[in-house]
Enzyme design. Sequence first.
Site: not given
Length: 438
Positions: A157, A370
């Site tokens: 982060h 995908d």
Amino acid sequence: MAASSCVSLAEKIIKPDSPTPSSLRRYNLSLMDQIMVLVYMPIVAFYPFLTSKTPQQVSNILENSLSKVLSSYYPFAGTLRDNNTFVDCNDRGAKFMNVRYDCPMSEIVNLPDTGPEYLPFAKGMPWGSTPDDESLLVVQLSHFNCGGLAISVRLSHKIADGCTLCNFISDWASIARDDENANIPSPEMIGSSIFPPSTEMPPTGFHMDTEVDYEFYNLPVSKKRYLFSSSKLEMLKSQVTSETGVQNPSRLEVLFALIYKCAARAARSFKRSSLSIPVNLRPILDPPLATRTIGNILSFIKVETMSEDEMTIGRIVGEIRKAKDEVRKEGHVKEEKLVSLWTEWIYSMGKEFEFYRYSSVCNYPLNNLDFGWGKPSRVTIPVYGTANTCMFMDNLSGDGIEVIIVLPEKVVTQFENSKDLIHFASPVNLSARESIKR
């Protein structure tokens, strides 16, 4: 349970497939990067039984495509330096772990309450800290004995927000799926020019002006999941408009308000409360920034509720809308305010306030990840495990929003019996997800 079923683990370092030019070796952190905590942001995607690829083929595809995408996102393969003020883009690489579990994927995915968020990560700690000697990016490929697999990613982060994480994993999937023809726009690395770094504050420090309620952070908690269908959200939006006159409230605005109201009232004895929500500044700044501007390009809005009479869905939606408009009018968020808002996000405001932290990854194409073997059967982001935190995600079917909420155990029963919650939400029964029973 599943952790004891781990039968093999292999680690390697994946470096960018082309070296980073010396002129790009120093990546300066922005102000928001500086004040961000040293933790990983996690995300995991589950895929059912693959008939067209062997485990080794899957691993090769992911490793090769990760190497290629790191050439564009080269700071992610670097090392934090100088008390975390810049990244040395030295092509150190990302950690890639191959794990094999001697159990079916359903043993993890269908766990009640905790669900799939934690186990497909190293040491089961998706939000773990980012040590100096660790990679900024950690990937784990988990194989299950049913033939299913999970791809989990943890990104520091310190150098990225949720928007950056979602863009990175989407770009990675595009390259894996269509190596030769993937057209990936180059990420823009201009965060430090938008939010110039500060030279007067500790880069990883917090400026606390209020007393921290440490007892709050150690409360026993329970995680619950709910689905809000598109039709129910439209009903809720119409209700808010008719009652308050707020035009075109968003799905998230009304849902933030409903969950906040139900959670705060579940505490039985009302306490002054504050709701804090991160806001992606890229489309708000003038001029707007590109979606692929990497870093922590965000601010926070908050709604304070001083009495129980103010705890209505319509009023909260109005306050959320007003806070968003104020951010837009400012055009640029000043350093002092950013630090103050971030401090409140990390810590409770003290014992006089009940603090609620909500995050959303809705409207990002995470359910379409995908990598070349079809869309995932589930994508999820673990919610940080302290009380009164909440994660909002688009439902896999495209029908509505799924919510994971962490509540103090003592308020769970009251929350579940909230009339508004019962009317608009459906509890999520993970074991009923036929698409992921493998």
